[in-house]
Design an enzyme around this catalytic site. Sequence first.
Site, PDB file in Angstrom:
ATOM      1  N   ARG A  75       0.844  -1.191   0.000  1.00  0.00           N
ATOM      2  CA  ARG A  75       0.000   0.000   0.000  1.00  0.00           C
ATOM      3  C   ARG A  75       0.878   1.238   0.000  1.00  0.00           C
ATOM      4  O   ARG A  75       1.946   1.244   0.617  1.00  0.00           O
ATOM      5  CB  ARG A  75      -0.903   0.014   1.245  1.00  0.00           C
ATOM      6  CG  ARG A  75      -2.062  -0.969   1.179  1.00  0.00           C
ATOM      7  CD  ARG A  75      -3.089  -0.585   0.108  1.00  0.00           C
ATOM      8  NE  ARG A  75      -4.177  -1.538   0.001  1.00  0.00           N
ATOM      9  CZ  ARG A  75      -4.232  -2.544  -0.878  1.00  0.00           C
ATOM     10  NH1 ARG A  75      -3.260  -2.724  -1.758  1.00  0.00           N
ATOM     11  NH2 ARG A  75      -5.270  -3.345  -0.920  1.00  0.00           N
ATOM     12  N   HIS A  83      -0.849   0.414  -9.898  1.00  0.00           N
ATOM     13  CA  HIS A  83      -1.545  -0.556  -9.026  1.00  0.00           C
ATOM     14  C   HIS A  83      -2.076  -1.745  -9.837  1.00  0.00           C
ATOM     15  O   HIS A  83      -3.286  -1.966  -9.936  1.00  0.00           O
ATOM     16  CB  HIS A  83      -2.683   0.127  -8.250  1.00  0.00           C
ATOM     17  CG  HIS A  83      -3.088  -0.660  -7.033  1.00  0.00           C
ATOM     18  ND1 HIS A  83      -3.533  -0.079  -5.891  1.00  0.00           N
ATOM     19  CD2 HIS A  83      -3.103  -1.995  -6.794  1.00  0.00           C
ATOM     20  CE1 HIS A  83      -3.816  -1.011  -4.989  1.00  0.00           C
ATOM     21  NE2 HIS A  83      -3.563  -2.198  -5.528  1.00  0.00           N
TER      22      HIS A  83
HETATM   23  P1  NDP Z   1      -1.569 -11.673   4.652  1.00  0.00           P
HETATM   24  O1  NDP Z   1      -2.548 -11.084   5.582  1.00  0.00           O
HETATM   25  O2  NDP Z   1      -1.763 -13.074   4.200  1.00  0.00           O
HETATM   26  O3  NDP Z   1      -0.090 -11.564   5.253  1.00  0.00           O
HETATM   27  C1  NDP Z   1       0.352 -10.482   5.978  1.00  0.00           C
HETATM   28  C2  NDP Z   1       1.760 -10.738   6.493  1.00  0.00           C
HETATM   29  O4  NDP Z   1       2.255  -9.522   7.077  1.00  0.00           O
HETATM   30  C3  NDP Z   1       1.819 -11.813   7.577  1.00  0.00           C
HETATM   31  O5  NDP Z   1       2.977 -12.588   7.416  1.00  0.00           O
HETATM   32  C4  NDP Z   1       1.912 -10.988   8.866  1.00  0.00           C
HETATM   33  O6  NDP Z   1       2.607 -11.629   9.931  1.00  0.00           O
HETATM   34  C5  NDP Z   1       2.725  -9.809   8.388  1.00  0.00           C
HETATM   35  N1  NDP Z   1       2.514  -8.647   9.260  1.00  0.00           N
HETATM   36  C6  NDP Z   1       1.353  -7.997   9.545  1.00  0.00           C
HETATM   37  N2  NDP Z   1       1.581  -6.985  10.399  1.00  0.00           N
HETATM   38  C7  NDP Z   1       2.910  -7.009  10.684  1.00  0.00           C
HETATM   39  C8  NDP Z   1       3.745  -6.230  11.508  1.00  0.00           C
HETATM   40  N3  NDP Z   1       3.264  -5.207  12.238  1.00  0.00           N
HETATM   41  N4  NDP Z   1       5.059  -6.538  11.561  1.00  0.00           N
HETATM   42  C9  NDP Z   1       5.563  -7.557  10.842  1.00  0.00           C
HETATM   43  N5  NDP Z   1       4.820  -8.345  10.031  1.00  0.00           N
HETATM   44  C10 NDP Z   1       3.506  -8.064   9.948  1.00  0.00           C
HETATM   45  O7  NDP Z   1      -1.535 -10.684   3.379  1.00  0.00           O
HETATM   46  P2  NDP Z   1      -1.301 -11.035   1.833  1.00  0.00           P
HETATM   47  O8  NDP Z   1       0.015 -11.714   1.697  1.00  0.00           O
HETATM   48  O9  NDP Z   1      -2.481 -11.705   1.244  1.00  0.00           O
HETATM   49  O10 NDP Z   1      -1.274  -9.567   1.207  1.00  0.00           O
HETATM   50  C11 NDP Z   1      -0.422  -8.555   1.677  1.00  0.00           C
HETATM   51  C12 NDP Z   1      -0.852  -7.200   1.122  1.00  0.00           C
HETATM   52  O11 NDP Z   1      -0.531  -7.104  -0.268  1.00  0.00           O
HETATM   53  C13 NDP Z   1      -2.377  -6.923   1.139  1.00  0.00           C
HETATM   54  O12 NDP Z   1      -2.788  -6.514   2.407  1.00  0.00           O
HETATM   55  C14 NDP Z   1      -2.506  -5.840   0.102  1.00  0.00           C
HETATM   56  O13 NDP Z   1      -2.355  -4.586   0.751  1.00  0.00           O
HETATM   57  C15 NDP Z   1      -1.328  -6.064  -0.835  1.00  0.00           C
HETATM   58  N6  NDP Z   1      -1.746  -6.461  -2.180  1.00  0.00           N
HETATM   59  C16 NDP Z   1      -1.401  -5.664  -3.233  1.00  0.00           C
HETATM   60  C17 NDP Z   1      -1.741  -6.001  -4.513  1.00  0.00           C
HETATM   61  C18 NDP Z   1      -1.312  -5.161  -5.668  1.00  0.00           C
HETATM   62  O14 NDP Z   1      -1.782  -5.362  -6.785  1.00  0.00           O
HETATM   63  N7  NDP Z   1      -0.418  -4.207  -5.484  1.00  0.00           N
HETATM   64  C19 NDP Z   1      -2.511  -7.220  -4.807  1.00  0.00           C
HETATM   65  C20 NDP Z   1      -2.807  -8.019  -3.646  1.00  0.00           C
HETATM   66  C21 NDP Z   1      -2.431  -7.639  -2.374  1.00  0.00           C
HETATM   67  P3  NDP Z   1       2.042 -12.991  10.627  1.00  0.00           P
HETATM   68  O15 NDP Z   1       2.180 -14.056   9.562  1.00  0.00           O
HETATM   69  O16 NDP Z   1       2.936 -13.217  11.765  1.00  0.00           O
HETATM   70  O17 NDP Z   1       0.604 -12.705  10.975  1.00  0.00           O
HETATM   71  C1  OXD Z   2      -5.518  -6.039  -3.384  1.00  0.00           C
HETATM   72  C2  OXD Z   2      -4.963  -5.086  -4.318  1.00  0.00           C
HETATM   73  O1  OXD Z   2      -5.416  -5.813  -2.176  1.00  0.00           O
HETATM   74  O2  OXD Z   2      -5.201  -5.221  -5.529  1.00  0.00           O
HETATM   75  O3  OXD Z   2      -6.074  -7.058  -3.830  1.00  0.00           O
HETATM   76  O4  OXD Z   2      -4.245  -4.156  -3.922  1.00  0.00           O
END
Ligand code: NDP
Ligand code: OXD
Length: 306
Positions: free
Chosen positions: A221, A269
């Site tokens: 983000r 994006h």
């Molecule tokens: P998940 O919720 O599956 O994974 C999040 C990860 O971040 C977990 O490993 C979690 O740790 C870790 N995390 C969360 N908070 C913290 C913190 N404070 N400190 C350290 N680690 C932290 O998310 P996804 O992998 O599915 O997606 C990640 C992000 O990617 C989405 O939220 C979205 O914003 C973005 N995205 C962007 C896209 C694009 O087109 N640009 C497309 C799809 C997604 P733990 O495992 O220990 O809980």
């Molecule tokens: C998502 C994205 O969160 O596209 O799926 O950013």
Amino acid sequence: MSIALLLPNRQTDDLVEAILKRDPTISIQIYPDIEDPDSVEFAVVWYHPDNELNKFKNLKAISSYGAGVDHILNDPGLPEEIPFARIVAKSLIEQMNEYVLTSILNHKRSFPQFFNQQSQQNWLPVLAKTGNHVGIMGLGQLGKALAHYLRNLGFKVSGWSQSKKEIEDIETYQSDQLDAFLKDINYLVCLLPLTQETDSILNQQLFSQCKRSPYLINVARGRHVVDADLIHAIETDQISGACLDVFRQEPLPKKHPFWQIREITITPHIAAVTSDVEAAEQIVKNYHLSLRGKPLINQIDRNKGY
Ligand code: NDP
Ligand code: OXD
């Protein structure tokens, strides 16, 4: 009873078709033409306007149209107690892997420079950059899959997450080990969810902990990055450059300084886009689960915020 789609600025025909293909009995209303708010029991949202969801008195559950849910949690009118879910899909993982690999290789092999040189008929060899160590912030659905993907391609991979993980052949660090995680990496990939804890995490302090001038790839983000700090880090070579897919304001305003910085590559994006067919599958399943009062697939923990 109906599903409401609140997906401003998106075309919804394919999603409607995919939902109806799975369950032709579902009635769908599309924002802003919600004629019968009382019949809405399930809402699908993507950066919807604030305070719209609380107009649905019979709402039972909400689904994000993508992987992130920050836009749901940011709605000051988000009804309390209503469960919500996000989309987790194989195609998002595949697209994200491909995007990050492309960014790494473009940087490593100087392709943006060669595109430039070609336009000026300039024959100037540039050697491949050394250093194959990729650090991934966030080892969730996308980050963990990316770690395996890059490891299998021969990269050295480290990952940082809230809780400690054990992943074969990957060096893993937990939240209080950020310094150790950052110190040796050549590529820094952000795949964190946007939460209160991760907002503005890519800031001057973090950049100063990187000792090998890594290339930043932010596919999470825009609010993860402090824009002025990134520009300063690039100017002072703490960060060698960046590939940015997400921004604080989207579309990125024409006057934003990022557009003018040679070391920054901007994409609109597009790293991983939800497929309507996969989204529809989870939306329809969750709709039926919510009607039966059951937990949703990929339901979000409100306390964690992801
Ligand atoms: P998940 O919720 O599956 O994974 C999040 C990860 O971040 C977990 O490993 C979690 O740790 C870790 N995390 C969360 N908070 C913290 C913190 N404070 N400190 C350290 N680690 C932290 O998310 P996804 O992998 O599915 O997606 C990640 C992000 O990617 C989405 O939220 C979205 O914003 C973005 N995205 C962007 C896209 C694009 O087109 N640009 C497309 C799809 C997604 P733990 O495992 O220990 O809980
Ligand atoms: C998502 C994205 O969160 O596209 O799926 O950013």
